[in-house]
Design a protein around this motif. Structure first.
Motif, PDB file in Angstrom:
ATOM      1  N   MET A 236       0.817  -1.084   0.430  1.00  0.00           N
ATOM      2  CA  MET A 236      -0.175  -0.056  -0.007  1.00  0.00           C
ATOM      3  C   MET A 236       0.683   0.863  -0.213  1.00  0.00           C
ATOM      4  SD  MET A 236      -2.766   1.271   2.422  1.00  0.00           S
ATOM      5  CE  MET A 236      -4.373  -0.103   2.377  1.00  0.00           C
ATOM      6  N   GLN A 237       0.792   2.491  -0.820  1.00  0.00           N
ATOM      7  CA  GLN A 237       0.829   3.698  -0.919  1.00  0.00           C
ATOM      8  C   GLN A 237       1.601   3.985   1.101  1.00  0.00           C
ATOM      9  OE1 GLN A 237       2.926   5.446  -4.084  1.00  0.00           O
ATOM     10  NE2 GLN A 237       2.810   6.241  -1.514  1.00  0.00           N
ATOM     11  N   GLU A 238       2.583   4.405   1.497  1.00  0.00           N
ATOM     12  CA  GLU A 238       2.909   5.105   1.692  1.00  0.00           C
ATOM     13  C   GLU A 238       2.688   6.435   2.313  1.00  0.00           C
ATOM     14  OE1 GLU A 238       6.446   5.991   5.502  1.00  0.00           O
ATOM     15  OE2 GLU A 238       6.547   4.501   3.633  1.00  0.00           O
ATOM     16  N   LEU A 239       1.672   7.099   3.485  1.00  0.00           N
ATOM     17  CA  LEU A 239       1.592   8.496   3.089  1.00  0.00           C
ATOM     18  C   LEU A 239       2.278   9.203   3.974  1.00  0.00           C
ATOM     19  CD1 LEU A 239      -2.046   8.021   4.345  1.00  0.00           C
ATOM     20  CD2 LEU A 239      -1.080   7.875   1.955  1.00  0.00           C
ATOM     21  N   ILE A 240       2.864  10.417   3.288  1.00  0.00           N
ATOM     22  CA  ILE A 240       3.089  11.517   3.871  1.00  0.00           C
ATOM     23  C   ILE A 240       3.293  11.766   5.052  1.00  0.00           C
ATOM     24  CG2 ILE A 240       3.872  13.634   3.088  1.00  0.00           C
ATOM     25  CD1 ILE A 240       5.512  11.896   1.237  1.00  0.00           C
ATOM     26  N   GLY A 241       3.611  12.034   6.219  1.00  0.00           N
ATOM     27  CA  GLY A 241       3.500  12.281   7.224  1.00  0.00           C
ATOM     28  C   GLY A 241       3.332  13.717   7.747  1.00  0.00           C
ATOM     29  N   PRO A 242       2.794  14.023   8.919  1.00  0.00           N
ATOM     30  CA  PRO A 242       2.411  15.930   8.901  1.00  0.00           C
ATOM     31  C   PRO A 242       3.764  16.561   9.071  1.00  0.00           C
ATOM     32  CG  PRO A 242       2.162  14.348  10.899  1.00  0.00           C
ATOM     33  CD  PRO A 242       2.306  13.722   9.611  1.00  0.00           C
ATOM     34  N   ALA A 243       3.888  17.835   8.635  1.00  0.00           N
ATOM     35  CA  ALA A 243       4.950  18.977   8.435  1.00  0.00           C
ATOM     36  C   ALA A 243       4.857  19.051   9.597  1.00  0.00           C
ATOM     37  CB  ALA A 243       4.639  19.698   7.513  1.00  0.00           C
ATOM     38  N   ALA A 244       5.897  19.952   9.529  1.00  0.00           N
ATOM     39  CA  ALA A 244       6.585  21.245  11.464  1.00  0.00           C
ATOM     40  C   ALA A 244       5.807  21.947  11.620  1.00  0.00           C
ATOM     41  CB  ALA A 244       7.664  21.181  11.503  1.00  0.00           C
ATOM     42  N   ALA A 245       5.143  21.882  12.147  1.00  0.00           N
ATOM     43  CA  ALA A 245       4.194  23.352  12.608  1.00  0.00           C
ATOM     44  C   ALA A 245       4.540  24.778  12.995  1.00  0.00           C
ATOM     45  CB  ALA A 245       2.778  22.866  13.566  1.00  0.00           C
ATOM     46  N   ASP A 246       6.301  24.376  13.403  1.00  0.00           N
ATOM     47  CA  ASP A 246       6.383  26.007  13.471  1.00  0.00           C
ATOM     48  C   ASP A 246       6.719  26.722  12.567  1.00  0.00           C
ATOM     49  OD1 ASP A 246       8.454  24.259  12.187  1.00  0.00           O
ATOM     50  OD2 ASP A 246      10.050  24.982  13.853  1.00  0.00           O
ATOM     51  N   ALA A 247       6.766  28.592  12.213  1.00  0.00           N
ATOM     52  CA  ALA A 247       7.246  29.234  11.492  1.00  0.00           C
ATOM     53  C   ALA A 247       5.971  28.865  10.080  1.00  0.00           C
ATOM     54  CB  ALA A 247       7.953  29.380  10.864  1.00  0.00           C
ATOM     55  N   VAL A 248       5.397  28.750  10.209  1.00  0.00           N
ATOM     56  CA  VAL A 248       4.139  28.323   9.177  1.00  0.00           C
ATOM     57  C   VAL A 248       3.617  29.617   8.198  1.00  0.00           C
ATOM     58  CG1 VAL A 248       1.279  27.545   8.845  1.00  0.00           C
ATOM     59  CG2 VAL A 248       2.503  26.530  10.686  1.00  0.00           C
ATOM     60  N   ASP A 249       4.221  29.675   7.128  1.00  0.00           N
ATOM     61  CA  ASP A 249       3.270  30.568   6.094  1.00  0.00           C
ATOM     62  C   ASP A 249       2.279  29.859   5.220  1.00  0.00           C
ATOM     63  OD1 ASP A 249       3.129  32.693   4.282  1.00  0.00           O
ATOM     64  OD2 ASP A 249       5.671  32.545   4.167  1.00  0.00           O
ATOM     65  N   PHE A 250       0.890  30.849   5.415  1.00  0.00           N
ATOM     66  CA  PHE A 250       0.452  30.214   4.657  1.00  0.00           C
ATOM     67  C   PHE A 250      -0.124  30.790   3.626  1.00  0.00           C
ATOM     68  CE2 PHE A 250      -1.272  28.858   8.975  1.00  0.00           C
ATOM     69  CZ  PHE A 250      -2.449  28.087   8.503  1.00  0.00           C
ATOM     70  N   THR A 251       0.959  31.837   2.988  1.00  0.00           N
ATOM     71  CA  THR A 251       1.085  32.459   1.332  1.00  0.00           C
ATOM     72  C   THR A 251       0.450  31.669   0.018  1.00  0.00           C
ATOM     73  OG1 THR A 251       2.274  33.874   2.470  1.00  0.00           O
ATOM     74  CG2 THR A 251       1.847  33.858   0.139  1.00  0.00           C
ATOM     75  N   ALA A 252       0.981  30.064  -0.030  1.00  0.00           N
ATOM     76  CA  ALA A 252       0.439  28.936  -1.073  1.00  0.00           C
ATOM     77  C   ALA A 252      -0.769  29.182  -0.731  1.00  0.00           C
ATOM     78  CB  ALA A 252       2.157  28.287  -0.883  1.00  0.00           C
ATOM     79  N   LEU A 253      -0.776  28.729   0.517  1.00  0.00           N
ATOM     80  CA  LEU A 253      -2.672  28.470   0.364  1.00  0.00           C
ATOM     81  C   LEU A 253      -3.184  29.160   0.068  1.00  0.00           C
ATOM     82  CD1 LEU A 253      -3.965  25.900   0.475  1.00  0.00           C
ATOM     83  CD2 LEU A 253      -3.930  26.642   3.232  1.00  0.00           C
ATOM     84  N   GLN A 254      -2.869  29.942  -0.018  1.00  0.00           N
ATOM     85  CA  GLN A 254      -3.911  31.903  -0.129  1.00  0.00           C
ATOM     86  C   GLN A 254      -3.873  31.963  -1.246  1.00  0.00           C
ATOM     87  OE1 GLN A 254      -3.079  34.343   3.042  1.00  0.00           O
ATOM     88  NE2 GLN A 254      -3.676  33.262   4.191  1.00  0.00           N
ATOM     89  N   ASN A 255      -3.095  31.683  -1.710  1.00  0.00           N
ATOM     90  CA  ASN A 255      -3.018  32.370  -3.292  1.00  0.00           C
ATOM     91  C   ASN A 255      -2.872  31.258  -4.416  1.00  0.00           C
ATOM     92  OD1 ASN A 255      -0.832  34.939  -2.802  1.00  0.00           O
ATOM     93  ND2 ASN A 255       1.145  33.434  -3.132  1.00  0.00           N
ATOM     94  N   PHE A 256      -2.687  29.745  -3.728  1.00  0.00           N
ATOM     95  CA  PHE A 256      -3.710  28.799  -4.479  1.00  0.00           C
ATOM     96  C   PHE A 256      -5.095  29.456  -4.250  1.00  0.00           C
ATOM     97  CE2 PHE A 256      -6.257  24.605  -4.110  1.00  0.00           C
ATOM     98  CZ  PHE A 256      -5.836  24.276  -5.487  1.00  0.00           C
ATOM     99  N   ALA A 257      -5.581  29.835  -3.138  1.00  0.00           N
ATOM    100  CA  ALA A 257      -7.419  30.303  -3.356  1.00  0.00           C
ATOM    101  C   ALA A 257      -7.330  31.187  -4.424  1.00  0.00           C
ATOM    102  CB  ALA A 257      -7.948  30.290  -2.175  1.00  0.00           C
TER     103      ALA A 257
END
Length: 341
Positions: A1-22
């Motif tokens: 079964m395909q191994e899933l990517i684990g959660p990324a580190a939560a420090d210094a989170v930048d939401f710019t890329a997600l908001q640009n995508f939106a």
């Protein structure tokens, strides 16, 4: 079964890329189920095993469902609060899923510029119209890739009659203020495209005509794909109101306005939106769509690219912590756009 990517580190989170995508009109596509009551040969099932393949090989089965209605709602609230605005509910066929009603009846209130769209094959709309009319859906988009029993059977491998699909469109119009159609351009339906166009004009329904995108699942029917050139030439005889849209995500499109109704043609010759991860991607030569959707599946995976399961993120483990969920998704999108996944 395909191994899933684990959660990324939560420090210094930048939401710019997600908001640009939106801001670029990127979609969050929420799959309720990989199951469908028909089996269109081109189905990619949002990256899961599609119904046509299950029919011929029972050993190949979709991922098991993990998400419950409350889980879907938690994810929706979290990601919309984080900036995503355009949510599309898909399957399989979403209306065959027991998840559809409890989720759609409890959709979070929309903020500015947000929208909810249900994508359906139309065959189950009439049976569900009473509760659908009470939801916050802004739009129902019905797939109309056929216009006769013969082409419906050839494309979808079903004995459903075309009347059930057309009745579903009528029901959708009675249920929701905005109804649109989408039609894949195929050799199997090329002779019916003018009739579909006339049908849409008569009922004043916008249509999105789409060139077939090749995937691993439909490569055996690659010869079914036809270019949009002939349709574009025909639309130009009907309207002088034409413009192109190449900003944003996904493939570029030509937009025609006929008698006040918009007809879009998703045209691969107009380019697509690629990001950092695409630069060195081994599947780049196969990709004609670029980055245009985040796909949430019923198993709790979030996938930024249909062709790369190795970039799939497991968010089911984060449901108890919405802050960490939002941070992890934002970091994942940032890494994808920067090419560091």
């Amino acid at each position: 079964m395909q191994e899933l990517i684990g959660p990324a580190a939560a420090d210094a989170v930048d939401f710019t890329a997600l908001q640009n995508f939106a801001a670029l009109r990127g979609q969050l596509r929420v799959s309720f189920t990989p199951r469908c009551n028909i089996a269109c040969f081109f189905c990619h099932n949002e990256g899961d095993v599609p119904p046509p393949l299950v029919r011929i090989d029972r050993f190949q089965q979709p991922r098991p469902r993990v998400l419950r209605p409350d889980d879907y709602l938690t994810i929706l609230r979290t990601l919309m609060n984080a900036g995503l605005k355009r949510v599309y509910f898909t399957g399989g066929e979403p209306l065959v899923s027991p998840m559809a009603r409890p989720v759609l009846e409890q959709l979070p209130e929309q903020g500015p510029d947000t929208s909810y769209t249900l994508i359906t094959n139309g065959t189950r709309v009439r049976a569900n119209e009473a509760w659908l009319s009470r939801t916050r859906l802004d739009k129902i988009k019905v797939s109309l890739h056929y216009f006769s029993d013969a082409s419906l059977n050839a494309i979808a491998g079903t004995q459903y009659g075309i009347k059930s699909v057309l009745d579903g469109i009528d029901s959708a119009r009675e249920t929701c203020a905005r109804v649109e159609l989408n039609t894949l351009l195929l050799r199997e339906n090329a002779h019916e495209v003018p009739a579909i166009l006339d049908y849409a004009l008569t009922r004043r329904l916008p249509v999105q005509f789409i060139e077939l995108v090749g995937t691993d699942f439909n490569e055996g029917r690659a010869t079914s794909a036809i270019p949009a050139d002939q349709l574009i030439a025909h639309l130009r005889t009907l309207s002088s109101e034409e413009h192109t849209e190449i900003a944003g995500v996904g493939q570029g499109r030509r937009v025609f306005r006929i008698d006040g109704i918009e007809f879009e043609v998703i045209h691969r010759n107009l380019g697509r939106h690629h990001v950092g991860q695409c630069g060195s991607c081994p599947r780049r030569a196969d990709c004609v769509e670029g980055f245009w959707a985040l796909r949430l599946d019923h198993n709790g995976g979030l996938q930024p690219c249909l062709l790369r399961e190795d970039l799939r993120l497991d968010i089911a483990q984060l449901l108890s912590d919405p802050v960490r969920l939002a941070d992890t998704v934002a970091n994942h999108v940032t890494a994808f756009t920067e090419g560091t996944l």
